[in-house]
Design a protein around this motif. Sequence first.
Motif, PDB file in Angstrom:
ATOM      1  N   LEU A 192       0.844  -1.189   0.000  1.00 55.73           N
ATOM      2  CA  LEU A 192       0.000   0.000   0.000  1.00 55.73           C
ATOM      3  C   LEU A 192       0.881   1.241   0.000  1.00 55.73           C
ATOM      4  CD1 LEU A 192      -2.611  -1.141   2.689  1.00 55.73           C
ATOM      5  CD2 LEU A 192      -3.020  -0.979   0.230  1.00 55.73           C
ATOM      6  N   GLU A 193       0.366   2.344  -0.584  1.00 55.62           N
ATOM      7  CA  GLU A 193       1.130   3.584  -0.674  1.00 55.62           C
ATOM      8  C   GLU A 193       0.331   4.729  -0.070  1.00 55.62           C
ATOM      9  OE1 GLU A 193       2.280   4.334  -4.659  1.00 55.62           O
ATOM     10  OE2 GLU A 193       3.292   2.401  -4.925  1.00 55.62           O
ATOM     11  N   PRO A 194       0.837   5.367   0.997  1.00 51.69           N
ATOM     12  CA  PRO A 194       0.111   6.494   1.604  1.00 51.69           C
ATOM     13  C   PRO A 194      -0.175   7.612   0.613  1.00 51.69           C
ATOM     14  CG  PRO A 194       1.859   5.731   3.049  1.00 51.69           C
ATOM     15  CD  PRO A 194       2.032   5.005   1.759  1.00 51.69           C
ATOM     16  N   SER A 195       0.725   7.861  -0.308  1.00 54.34           N
ATOM     17  CA  SER A 195       0.515   8.943  -1.277  1.00 54.34           C
ATOM     18  C   SER A 195      -0.700   8.666  -2.165  1.00 54.34           C
ATOM     19  CB  SER A 195       1.758   9.110  -2.150  1.00 54.34           C
ATOM     20  OG  SER A 195       2.036   7.909  -2.861  1.00 54.34           O
ATOM     21  N   ALA A 196      -0.973   7.392  -2.434  1.00 54.99           N
ATOM     22  CA  ALA A 196      -2.128   7.055  -3.265  1.00 54.99           C
ATOM     23  C   ALA A 196      -3.433   7.402  -2.557  1.00 54.99           C
ATOM     24  CB  ALA A 196      -2.105   5.566  -3.604  1.00 54.99           C
ATOM     25  N   VAL A 197      -3.441   7.278  -1.228  1.00 52.61           N
ATOM     26  CA  VAL A 197      -4.632   7.649  -0.465  1.00 52.61           C
ATOM     27  C   VAL A 197      -4.865   9.147  -0.562  1.00 52.61           C
ATOM     28  CG1 VAL A 197      -5.733   7.628   1.794  1.00 52.61           C
ATOM     29  CG2 VAL A 197      -4.274   5.704   1.100  1.00 52.61           C
ATOM     30  N   THR A 198      -3.799   9.934  -0.387  1.00 55.96           N
ATOM     31  CA  THR A 198      -3.908  11.391  -0.460  1.00 55.96           C
ATOM     32  C   THR A 198      -4.406  11.831  -1.829  1.00 55.96           C
ATOM     33  OG1 THR A 198      -2.070  11.584   1.100  1.00 55.96           O
ATOM     34  CG2 THR A 198      -2.659  13.549  -0.165  1.00 55.96           C
ATOM     35  N   GLN A 199      -3.846  11.257  -2.877  1.00 50.88           N
ATOM     36  CA  GLN A 199      -4.241  11.634  -4.229  1.00 50.88           C
ATOM     37  C   GLN A 199      -5.686  11.253  -4.521  1.00 50.88           C
ATOM     38  OE1 GLN A 199      -2.414  13.418  -6.520  1.00 50.88           O
ATOM     39  NE2 GLN A 199      -4.399  13.445  -7.592  1.00 50.88           N
ATOM     40  N   SER A 200      -6.120  10.073  -4.033  1.00 47.27           N
ATOM     41  CA  SER A 200      -7.497   9.638  -4.293  1.00 47.27           C
ATOM     42  C   SER A 200      -8.505  10.558  -3.618  1.00 47.27           C
ATOM     43  CB  SER A 200      -7.690   8.201  -3.812  1.00 47.27           C
ATOM     44  OG  SER A 200      -7.636   8.122  -2.395  1.00 47.27           O
ATOM     45  N   VAL A 201      -8.169  11.061  -2.421  1.00 44.71           N
ATOM     46  CA  VAL A 201      -9.059  11.997  -1.727  1.00 44.71           C
ATOM     47  C   VAL A 201      -9.130  13.320  -2.474  1.00 44.71           C
ATOM     48  CG1 VAL A 201      -9.412  13.299   0.394  1.00 44.71           C
ATOM     49  CG2 VAL A 201      -8.692  10.903   0.506  1.00 44.71           C
ATOM     50  N   ALA A 202      -8.004  13.755  -3.013  1.00 40.28           N
ATOM     51  CA  ALA A 202      -7.975  15.017  -3.763  1.00 40.28           C
ATOM     52  C   ALA A 202      -8.794  14.935  -5.047  1.00 40.28           C
ATOM     53  CB  ALA A 202      -6.529  15.386  -4.089  1.00 40.28           C
ATOM     54  N   ASP A 203      -8.949  13.725  -5.576  1.00 40.40           N
ATOM     55  CA  ASP A 203      -9.668  13.552  -6.836  1.00 40.40           C
ATOM     56  C   ASP A 203     -11.174  13.397  -6.662  1.00 40.40           C
ATOM     57  OD1 ASP A 203      -7.313  13.677  -8.232  1.00 40.40           O
ATOM     58  OD2 ASP A 203      -7.037  11.492  -8.321  1.00 40.40           O
ATOM     59  N   LEU A 204     -11.666  13.407  -5.416  1.00 40.02           N
ATOM     60  CA  LEU A 204     -13.094  13.219  -5.186  1.00 40.02           C
ATOM     61  C   LEU A 204     -13.908  14.373  -5.769  1.00 40.02           C
ATOM     62  CD1 LEU A 204     -13.152  11.906  -1.496  1.00 40.02           C
ATOM     63  CD2 LEU A 204     -13.322  10.580  -3.606  1.00 40.02           C
ATOM     64  N   ALA A 205     -15.023  14.051  -6.403  1.00 41.87           N
ATOM     65  CA  ALA A 205     -15.925  15.062  -6.961  1.00 41.87           C
ATOM     66  C   ALA A 205     -17.280  14.411  -7.190  1.00 41.87           C
ATOM     67  CB  ALA A 205     -15.379  15.619  -8.270  1.00 41.87           C
ATOM     68  N   LEU A 206     -18.339  15.226  -7.200  1.00 41.42           N
ATOM     69  CA  LEU A 206     -19.697  14.712  -7.388  1.00 41.42           C
ATOM     70  C   LEU A 206     -20.022  14.647  -8.877  1.00 41.42           C
ATOM     71  CD1 LEU A 206     -22.360  13.808  -6.074  1.00 41.42           C
ATOM     72  CD2 LEU A 206     -23.096  16.204  -6.129  1.00 41.42           C
ATOM     73  N   HIS A 207     -20.439  13.448  -9.342  1.00 45.84           N
ATOM     74  CA  HIS A 207     -20.831  13.247 -10.740  1.00 45.84           C
ATOM     75  C   HIS A 207     -22.222  12.632 -10.759  1.00 45.84           C
ATOM     76  CE1 HIS A 207     -16.659  13.955 -12.057  1.00 45.84           C
ATOM     77  NE2 HIS A 207     -16.298  13.180 -11.046  1.00 45.84           N
ATOM     78  N   LEU A 208     -23.161  13.270 -11.456  1.00 42.63           N
ATOM     79  CA  LEU A 208     -24.518  12.762 -11.548  1.00 42.63           C
ATOM     80  C   LEU A 208     -24.777  12.217 -12.950  1.00 42.63           C
ATOM     81  CD1 LEU A 208     -26.427  15.574  -9.625  1.00 42.63           C
ATOM     82  CD2 LEU A 208     -25.661  13.346  -8.771  1.00 42.63           C
ATOM     83  N   PRO A 209     -25.547  11.133 -13.071  1.00 44.19           N
ATOM     84  CA  PRO A 209     -25.768  10.502 -14.379  1.00 44.19           C
ATOM     85  C   PRO A 209     -26.752  11.289 -15.241  1.00 44.19           C
ATOM     86  CG  PRO A 209     -27.033   9.387 -12.705  1.00 44.19           C
ATOM     87  CD  PRO A 209     -26.219  10.420 -11.980  1.00 44.19           C
ATOM     88  N   LEU A 210     -26.520  11.291 -16.537  1.00 39.47           N
ATOM     89  CA  LEU A 210     -27.405  11.938 -17.493  1.00 39.47           C
ATOM     90  C   LEU A 210     -27.650  10.987 -18.659  1.00 39.47           C
ATOM     91  CD1 LEU A 210     -25.819  15.505 -17.616  1.00 39.47           C
ATOM     92  CD2 LEU A 210     -27.941  14.848 -16.463  1.00 39.47           C
TER      93      LEU A 210
END
Length: 655
Positions: free
Chosen positions: A237-255
């Motif tokens: 496991l890589e701690p940096s991958a956790v940080t990056q994944s949190v930074a990439d969070l965003a709300l996407h709604l289906p259309l």
Amino acid sequence: MSTAAREVSTADRPAGTPGRLPWWTPGDWNGLFGLGTNVLLNVIVLTGLCLAVVQIPGDTVYGRILPALGIALPLGNIWYAVLARRLARREGRSDVAALPYGPSVPHTFIVVFVVMLPVLLRTQDPLAAWRAGLAWAFIIGCIVLLGAVFGPWIRRWTPRAALLGALAGISITFISMSPAAQMWQAPWIAFVAFGFILVGWLGGRRMPFGAPVGLVAVLVATAVAWAAVAAGWSGILEPSAVTQSVADLALHLPLPSADVVTGLQDIAPLLASAIPLGIYNFTEGMTNVESAAAAGDRYSARQVLTADGLGAVVGSFLGSPFPPAVYIGHPGWKAVGGRVGYSLATGVVVGLVCFTGLVGTFLAVFPMQALVPVLLYIGLVIGAQAFDVNPRRYAPAIVLAIVPSLAEWATGLIDNALAAAGTSAEEVGTGALIANGVVYDGLRLLGQGAVLVGILLGAIACFVIDRRLYAAAITSGIAAVLSFFGLVNAVEVGVNASPAVTTGYVLLAVLLAAFGWRLRQERDDALDDELLFVNGSLMRGLELHGHLDGAELVEETTTAPRYRVHAVDGRHPGMYRVADDEEGAAVHGELYRVPAEVLVRVIEGEPAGLYRGPVELADGRLVPGILDHRARAQEHPEITQHGGWRQYLATTSPA
């Protein structure tokens, strides 16, 4: 009318709300962390395949595909929760478990490698490949909807051992083998999670403080993995991958969009895999419904298949090429205490994960080896169920039904290994493979349409075991027709697609029919002492059902239309067979597999005058049942017109 005839065992009723299923029980935590882990694993895998293999842009994966799943999956979970609560109210039980639901695992790999990847290689356009996948999923959904019309009839006439044997084949190969291999990649993590699962779920032991087994297994194994990372012993496991994944969070709604219509413009190449896979989907759905029935929860195959078909169609218009389906594993989640809440909560959690992009965060936080032991456990439960709920004489048929899935799995491994080496079976040559002990051509044909092939072969074997040789011959003839059009045991769909296989099935049908004609005058009147058909107060929820403790429900069924029923003193039915020239009716009841000690208890507890004798079922089988003497029964009011004892009770008011 005695109120006792209407009572349901208190062990099967939730306190305070008779016949109602609670929205949440402690066992739902086990189901949530089990099924939730299963579904999230599949969502993680399909996300990685879209990004890495098909090279679909991230904004399409996170903005269209995952949000579409985030709508389709919770809707399915809600529907199955509604069905579970209806079933609980109808039968007065609190032990009903909702069906599990999620993206179909086999279809995930097929739509990626068989549909989208070839389009990508031909056009170099990832979005064109994605649209082809949407069209393919739409076709799959339409075929499953057709299966909802014919599926219940197929389920009624197909032996349970064949259905569950084919399902066991899937569980042993595609559900169990890959997780088992992944466990051995890092056994020092996986064995920690697996140990908790073995003790808690397989051994039935309570965890400290009553904690959910699935949660404890995943968290402790994950803690072990992170401790090893912190100590510098492993880089899993890589701690940096956790940080990056949190930074990439965003709300996407289906259309919804017309991308699926664009994909349908080149429909011909899609049919070769969509037609047999659509058939696979609804046959697998039927086997999962049968699996749930064997565990005591009998759902409508038509309602289940309709939900699966609509899920695929709606998902394709929203942007998902991954058809959802009722999942294998209902008996496992029911066994660990799951009821309704685990399925609903899984849908909500997966929806949130898909809308926000949390898939990447989960993948960064939890090592795969902490998650896959759950899948191995489900594979064990389903594989064992096929043998547990069927008479021992069907064991060879079950094994035969498993074999096609083994062939499909082996073929996939061979293809993947050759592809990794930069070649293929065609380039290496069948002769070279056979010379090295790899019977590739035979494996490939046997594994095409594995689930349907397993059901057909298993059914033929079951019919032969039961000496129903004409039924076996007809089944072989059906297999011949399906192979002629390439729906089973053929490389592609077409006319005369697999002549050698078709000829083989035809010859087998002729041989079986010839033996059936030769032995037509031989009659086997021996009854299977392991079975018992009940049509009165021994049925679930009624007064004497406790006498069947230790027996297993095989199916709800009806007799042949040769019987009449009377209400004896308003306490129990009296059923007898009429003469061939008299008018009779089909009587509803339940068929059980009954151990010898349970049968003794049933016979000793039966009301005076009733006896155990042969009963002909709607499918022609002759099984032991509970009968009454005609002269005695006719002294009481006739209730044949109601169709059965439970239906009669529903028309009367409590005493």
